[in-house]
Design an enzyme around this catalytic site. Structure first.
Site, short mmCIF file in Angstrom:
data_model
loop_
_atom_site.label_atom_id
_atom_site.label_comp_id
_atom_site.label_asym_id
_atom_site.label_seq_id
_atom_site.Cartn_x
_atom_site.Cartn_y
_atom_site.Cartn_z
N LYS A 171 8.66 -16.76 -11.26
CA LYS A 171 8.03 -15.76 -11.76
C LYS A 171 6.57 -16.15 -12.50
O LYS A 171 6.63 -17.01 -13.37
CB LYS A 171 8.69 -14.64 -12.70
CG LYS A 171 7.72 -13.69 -13.36
CD LYS A 171 8.53 -12.78 -14.21
CE LYS A 171 7.76 -11.80 -14.92
NZ LYS A 171 8.50 -11.10 -16.04
N ASP A 209 -3.81 -6.39 4.89
CA ASP A 209 -5.12 -7.31 5.53
C ASP A 209 -4.93 -8.76 4.63
O ASP A 209 -5.44 -9.57 5.30
CB ASP A 209 -6.26 -6.62 5.28
CG ASP A 209 -6.53 -5.26 5.97
OD1 ASP A 209 -6.18 -5.42 7.27
OD2 ASP A 209 -6.82 -4.33 5.54
N LYS A 241 -13.54 0.05 15.10
CA LYS A 241 -12.38 -0.82 15.23
C LYS A 241 -11.61 -0.83 16.57
O LYS A 241 -11.04 -1.77 17.19
CB LYS A 241 -11.12 -0.05 14.17
CG LYS A 241 -11.32 -0.52 12.69
CD LYS A 241 -10.65 0.26 11.86
CE LYS A 241 -10.89 -0.22 10.26
NZ LYS A 241 -10.21 0.71 9.31
N LYS A 258 -10.73 -4.31 18.68
CA LYS A 258 -9.50 -4.79 18.86
C LYS A 258 -9.12 -4.43 20.35
O LYS A 258 -7.92 -4.44 20.80
CB LYS A 258 -8.62 -3.86 18.00
CG LYS A 258 -8.62 -4.17 16.22
CD LYS A 258 -7.75 -3.59 15.44
CE LYS A 258 -8.39 -3.84 14.12
NZ LYS A 258 -6.97 -3.94 13.09
N ASN A 295 0.73 -1.09 0.00
CA ASN A 295 -0.04 -0.05 -0.17
C ASN A 295 0.83 1.21 -0.08
O ASN A 295 2.06 1.13 -0.01
CB ASN A 295 -0.97 -0.10 1.22
CG ASN A 295 -0.39 0.03 2.25
OD1 ASN A 295 0.46 0.72 2.80
ND2 ASN A 295 -0.36 -1.38 3.18
N PHE A 303 -4.32 3.10 14.70
CA PHE A 303 -4.54 4.32 13.69
C PHE A 303 -5.56 3.76 12.71
O PHE A 303 -5.74 2.44 12.45
CB PHE A 303 -3.39 4.91 12.92
CG PHE A 303 -2.86 5.73 13.25
CD1 PHE A 303 -1.99 5.73 14.49
CD2 PHE A 303 -2.62 7.13 12.81
CE1 PHE A 303 -1.30 6.86 15.03
CE2 PHE A 303 -1.82 7.95 13.12
CZ PHE A 303 -1.27 8.06 14.45
O1 PMT Z 1 3.11 6.42 6.26
P1 PMT Z 1 2.38 7.60 6.09
O2 PMT Z 1 2.52 7.88 4.34
O3 PMT Z 1 2.84 8.76 6.83
O4 PMT Z 1 0.72 7.32 6.22
C1 PMT Z 1 0.26 7.24 7.45
C2 PMT Z 1 -0.97 6.33 7.60
C3 PMT Z 1 -1.93 6.94 6.61
C4 PMT Z 1 -0.51 4.99 7.16
C5 PMT Z 1 -1.35 6.33 8.99
O5 PMT Z 1 -1.78 7.44 9.45
C6 PMT Z 1 -2.66 5.39 9.36
O6 PMT Z 1 -3.75 5.69 8.91
N1 PMT Z 1 -2.06 4.06 9.69
C7 PMT Z 1 -3.12 2.92 10.03
C8 PMT Z 1 -3.31 2.32 8.52
C9 PMT Z 1 -4.23 1.10 8.49
O7 PMT Z 1 -3.79 -0.05 8.57
O8 PMT Z 1 -5.64 1.35 9.17
P2 PMT Z 1 -6.63 0.01 9.27
O9 PMT Z 1 -7.82 1.07 9.54
O10 PMT Z 1 -6.66 -0.93 7.95
O11 PMT Z 1 -6.11 -0.53 10.54
C10 PMT Z 1 -6.48 -0.19 11.84
C11 PMT Z 1 -5.26 -0.58 12.77
O12 PMT Z 1 -5.19 -2.03 12.89
C12 PMT Z 1 -4.08 -0.05 12.66
O13 PMT Z 1 -3.69 0.57 13.73
C13 PMT Z 1 -3.31 -1.05 12.01
O14 PMT Z 1 -1.80 -0.97 12.42
C14 PMT Z 1 -3.91 -2.16 12.59
N2 PMT Z 1 -3.43 -3.60 11.83
C15 PMT Z 1 -4.21 -3.68 10.71
C16 PMT Z 1 -4.26 -4.88 9.97
C17 PMT Z 1 -3.66 -5.90 10.44
N3 PMT Z 1 -3.39 -7.05 9.98
N4 PMT Z 1 -2.93 -5.69 11.61
C18 PMT Z 1 -3.27 -4.60 12.41
O15 PMT Z 1 -2.42 -4.32 13.40
#
Ligand code: PMT
Length: 400
Positions: free
Chosen positions: A289, A279, A337, A341, A210, A323
């Site tokens: 390949k 995810d 979320k 979590k 991503n 986040f």
């Molecule tokens: O890196 P930059 O370019 O500065 O951009 C910053 C950002 C946009 C990436 C950051 O501000 C941000 O939003 N980070 C969270 C991205 C994310 O994965 O969001 P989510 O809503 O999909 O996940 C929610 C939370 O679960 C997040 O804290 C994530 O780290 C966590 N997660 C998600 C999936 C997974 N398999 N394991 C996790 O722990």
């Protein structure tokens, strides 16, 4: 407003080839709003002119302890008292030896003796000099007295030798100034911050990932360190250099990030997951390949482990912060979320905007706390947002 804004910094410049780098230090400190007063030693003036440093610092350069005009106008005691920080860069073996021995025979050594401000020393000298028993012992003694050092880099020196002795990068020296001058609201706290994307291989040349650049997570880690925390940064692949003065663990996949976060966080006070963890991953990684196929291509995906959800299951005394990268129904999705979590707070950003979120230098966020309180942090640089996030977490979660 940054940490250095409005701070009075005395910069001592001594006689080494790296003296020219003092120009860059003055410029960086001034750009962040510090008022810089340069003390140039007689040997420093063999390498760089006072006029250059005066022009850049916009303050008179002080050289001579016995100059009646500068002593009446600026005075060594006044400089020593006015300083929030005394920085010596580059520092020769000679000035380090004088400070250790309590010699005050010129303006710089006298101001060091007279100040109660923190002193940061960035040595730069020939490798044999730096590794000599006298310099090693002097540095150890000064450290034990509370002086802070920014270790020199290793590399080819101006004298032709290869080894430690090259002045640390200007960015690292200025970062130490920020660390020394910042409030210590997170002193004694251990925090783990995640950043960047994860990368999931499909075959040896293709992957799923991503747009996360790591900027937001790196800012959170740097600011936590300045606030006094013991910080470990766990990051997916990014173009950013490791932040100074902290442990950085580089990983690639969601699984590697999971292992690293689990390993680093059992005794942490807080885990802040800013990483954009994939995810899904390819159900099977092809060993060779995958050939182009005119008829299209279907890829089987498996879910990755949800790191934060796993941490939430065994939360212990840790503060857990996520986040949320959202494109719509931000509050509703973020709060869902947080609940799913088992988090203490979640920081939501709108990643459908191009001026904030992924890749940009700025962000704008809302912090949702598990007790229902919401704090808004208006548009600011990611460092500014990081300051706001830690202040909010400190006020709400660590002070309890
Ligand atoms: O890196 P930059 O370019 O500065 O951009 C910053 C950002 C946009 C990436 C950051 O501000 C941000 O939003 N980070 C969270 C991205 C994310 O994965 O969001 P989510 O809503 O999909 O996940 C929610 C939370 O679960 C997040 O804290 C994530 O780290 C966590 N997660 C998600 C999936 C997974 N398999 N394991 C996790 O722990």
């Amino acid at each position: 407003m940054g940490v250095l804004s409005g701070k009075e910094i005395v910069l001592g410049v001594t006689g080494g080839i790296a003296a020219y780098k003092a120009c860059e230090i003055v410029r960086e400190l001034r750009t962040e709003g510090a008022n810089v007063h340069v003390i140039l030693t007689a040997s420093g003036a063999q390498f760089i002119t006072p006029l250059t440093l005066q022009t850049l610092s916009k303050n008179p350069v002080v050289m001579d302890l016995w100059n009646l005009i500068s002593e009446s106008e600026i005075g060594h005691i006044s400089l020593a008292q006015r300083a929030h920080l005394l920085l010596i860069a580059p520092a020769t073996g000679n000035i380090i030896g004088k400070i250790r021995s309590g010699i005050a025979d010129d303006m710089l050594s006298t101001v060091v003796m007279a100040t109660t401000a923190p002193v940061v020393i960035a040595p730069s000298m020939n490798t044999q000099m730096y590794e000599s028993a006298a310099v090693r012992e002097n540095i150890d003694v000064l450290r034990s007295r509370g002086f802070r050092f920014v270790e020199p880099d290793e590399g080819e020196l101006a004298c032709g030798t290869v080894g430690p002795g090259r002045l640390a990068p200007v960015g690292k020296i200025v970062e130490m100034a920020r660390i020394v001058l910042a409030e210590k609201i997170l002193q004694g706290k251990k925090v783990v911050v995640s950043a960047g994307p994860t990368v999931e291989s499909i075959d040896p040349v293709r992957f799923l990932s991503n747009r996360a650049s790591g900027k937001m997570g790196f800012s959170l880690a740097r600011v936590a360190l300045r606030f006094g925390a013991d910080v470990t940064l766990v990051t997916g692949p990014t173009a950013l250099e490791n932040p100074h003065f902290m442990k950085t663990v580089r990983v690639r996949t969601a699984e590697e990030m999971h292992k690293a976060v689990e390993r680093e966080s059992p005794d942490a006070d807080a885990v802040v997951m800013c990483a954009a963890v994939a995810d899904f991953r390819a159900a099977k990684v092809a060993p060779a390949k995958i050939k182009k196929n005119e008829g299209g291509w279907k890829l089987d995906l498996s879910p990755t482990v949800d790191i934060l959800e796993e941490l939430g299951r065994n939360k212990g005394r840790r503060v857990l912060v996520g986040f949320a990268a959202e494109t719509g129904d931000i509050a509703q999705n973020a709060v869902a979320k947080m609940r799913k979590k088992n988090l203490d707070a979640i920081v939501a950003n709108d990643v459908s905007r191009t001026d904030i979120g992924f890749e940009s230098d700025d962000n704008e966020v809302r912090i949702f706390f598990s007790d229902g309180e919401v704090r808004e942090l208006p548009l600011a640089t990611k460092e500014g947002i990081a300051v706001g996030v830690w202040l909010a977490l400190h006020g709400k979660l660590f002070a309890r």
